[in-house]
Scaffold this active site. Structure first.
Site, PDB file in Angstrom:
ATOM      1  N   THR A  41       1.063  -1.352   0.086  1.00  0.00           N
ATOM      2  CA  THR A  41       0.066  -0.282   0.359  1.00  0.00           C
ATOM      3  C   THR A  41       0.543   0.623   0.018  1.00  0.00           C
ATOM      4  O   THR A  41       0.117   2.784  -0.681  1.00  0.00           O
ATOM      5  CB  THR A  41      -0.796   0.243   0.936  1.00  0.00           C
ATOM      6  OG1 THR A  41      -1.648  -1.829   1.141  1.00  0.00           O
ATOM      7  CG2 THR A  41      -1.861   1.149   1.219  1.00  0.00           C
TER       8      THR A  41
ATOM      9  N   LYS B 233       3.965 -12.734   7.544  1.00  0.00           N
ATOM     10  CA  LYS B 233       2.403 -11.981   6.988  1.00  0.00           C
ATOM     11  C   LYS B 233       2.019 -12.830   5.974  1.00  0.00           C
ATOM     12  O   LYS B 233       2.543 -12.388   4.994  1.00  0.00           O
ATOM     13  CB  LYS B 233       2.819 -10.126   6.592  1.00  0.00           C
ATOM     14  CG  LYS B 233       1.873  -9.786   5.971  1.00  0.00           C
ATOM     15  CD  LYS B 233       2.106  -8.331   5.623  1.00  0.00           C
ATOM     16  CE  LYS B 233       0.585  -7.585   5.228  1.00  0.00           C
ATOM     17  NZ  LYS B 233       1.043  -7.764   4.412  1.00  0.00           N
TER      18      LYS B 233
ATOM     19  N   TYR C  55       7.056 -11.620   4.009  1.00  0.00           N
ATOM     20  CA  TYR C  55       6.261 -10.924   3.519  1.00  0.00           C
ATOM     21  C   TYR C  55       5.500 -12.028   2.319  1.00  0.00           C
ATOM     22  O   TYR C  55       6.183 -12.014   1.331  1.00  0.00           O
ATOM     23  CB  TYR C  55       6.374  -9.809   3.060  1.00  0.00           C
ATOM     24  CG  TYR C  55       4.989  -8.678   2.735  1.00  0.00           C
ATOM     25  CD1 TYR C  55       3.684  -9.596   2.600  1.00  0.00           C
ATOM     26  CD2 TYR C  55       4.774  -7.723   1.793  1.00  0.00           C
ATOM     27  CE1 TYR C  55       2.384  -8.595   2.520  1.00  0.00           C
ATOM     28  CE2 TYR C  55       3.472  -7.148   1.353  1.00  0.00           C
ATOM     29  CZ  TYR C  55       3.315  -6.933   1.541  1.00  0.00           C
ATOM     30  OH  TYR C  55       1.624  -6.943   1.329  1.00  0.00           O
TER      31      TYR C  55
END
Length: 302
Positions: free
Chosen positions: A53, A169, A141
């Protein structure tokens, strides 16, 4: 440096803000600081700077350093600051990890950015090199939606043995069995396990995930904190009720991509004006109207 944050940055609701920048990719540090101040005031559990993001992949090393410096100055140890350091080349990611640590980040996050698809062993060596370049706690990630790379459980187990890798994540599992996936990961690793995909926050936290990494939380932290905290407390009915209020917005995330929706919300909230980095294009008027209608009640009580 927030010393406590160095040990516990990967728990609770982590908010991932945009990184406002101009058309040339120069970070708007003033607007970024405004967004981060809102997150500190809301008392989010951590901030994920320069995540997907945060458009890390579209920013130069210099601009990423500027973003981290501005964030550290603004946040000032009030909230753990997790900084994304993903890059195509291993040596560039090493440099970014060192930059983040020197600037005062509390933890690191990295996706395996690639052009030529990576093997599981290539990913391991990439993570080993970058994680060893810094003493900061490190989160893997796993984001196949952008990287087109999926971590096998054997790879995550290997990575969990590296001394600074403390968390992963994860994307929401395709089959929806979050509890089963959590059990399998906990049997093989000692990582703090978090998820992303905002529409799945309720079920992930009810299933016992350690963290949730939220896109919407980067602009509207209060409704996401309410969902995360009620779900973590086992208040399933209330958590699902709160989540139901956001279903129209989750539909726009799925239709247009959460990043594009966030740029619409940034302007709608009166927090600034920024365009997504090219080649991404702003959404058209019809999509914007749909997003604003979906979030109308939240904007009146933010």
């Amino acid at each position: 440096m927030n010393i406590a944050a160095r040990h516990h940055p990967f728990h609770g609701m982590s908010a991932f803000p945009l990184t406002p920048a101009d058309a040339a990719g120069r970070v708007d540090a003033q607007t970024l600081s405004l967004l981060l101040e809102r997150l500190c005031e809301a008392q989010v559990d951590s901030i994920g700077l320069l995540g997907s993001t945060g458009t890390y992949a579209y920013l130069t090393r210099e601009e990423r350093r500027r973003a981290v410096a501005a964030a550290v100055e603004c946040v000032g140890g009030r909230v753990p600051l997790i900084v994304g350091v993903g890059a195509l080349r291993t040596d560039d990611a090493v440099d970014l990890a060192r930059d983040a640590e020197t600037s005062g980040a509390d933890a690191l996050l990295m996706a395996p950015v690639s052009y030529t698809p990576l093997t599981q062993n290539e990913a391991f060596e990439h993570y080993r090199a970058v994680a060893s370049a810094s003493a900061l706690p490190f989160c893997v990630y796993n984001n196949p939606g952008t990287t087109h790379f999926t971590f096998g459980i054997e790879l995550l187990e290997r990575l969990s043995h590296l001394p600074t890798i403390r968390a992963v994540k994860m994307p929401l599992p395709a089959g929806g069995d979050i509890a089963g996936e959590l059990a399998a990961l906990r049997e093989r690793t000692d990582l703090a396990i978090g998820y992303s995909g905002d529409w799945g926050m309720v079920e992930a936290m009810l299933a016992g995930a350690d963290a949730f990494y939220s896109v919407l939380g980067g602009l509207l932290p209060y409704p996401m904190l309410a969902i995360a905290r009620t779900a973590s407390a086992g208040e399933a009915q209330e958590a699902r009720r709160l989540d139901d209020l956001l279903q129209p917005l989750w539909n726009t995330f799925k239709a247009y991509g959460s990043l594009r929706v966030m740029y619409v919300l940034l302007e709608a909230l009166g927090l600034g004006q920024a365009q997504p980095p090219r080649p991404l294009l702003p959404l058209d008027a019809r999509a914007r109207s749909e997003i604003l209608a979906a979030v109308d009640s939240l904007l009146s009580d933010r």
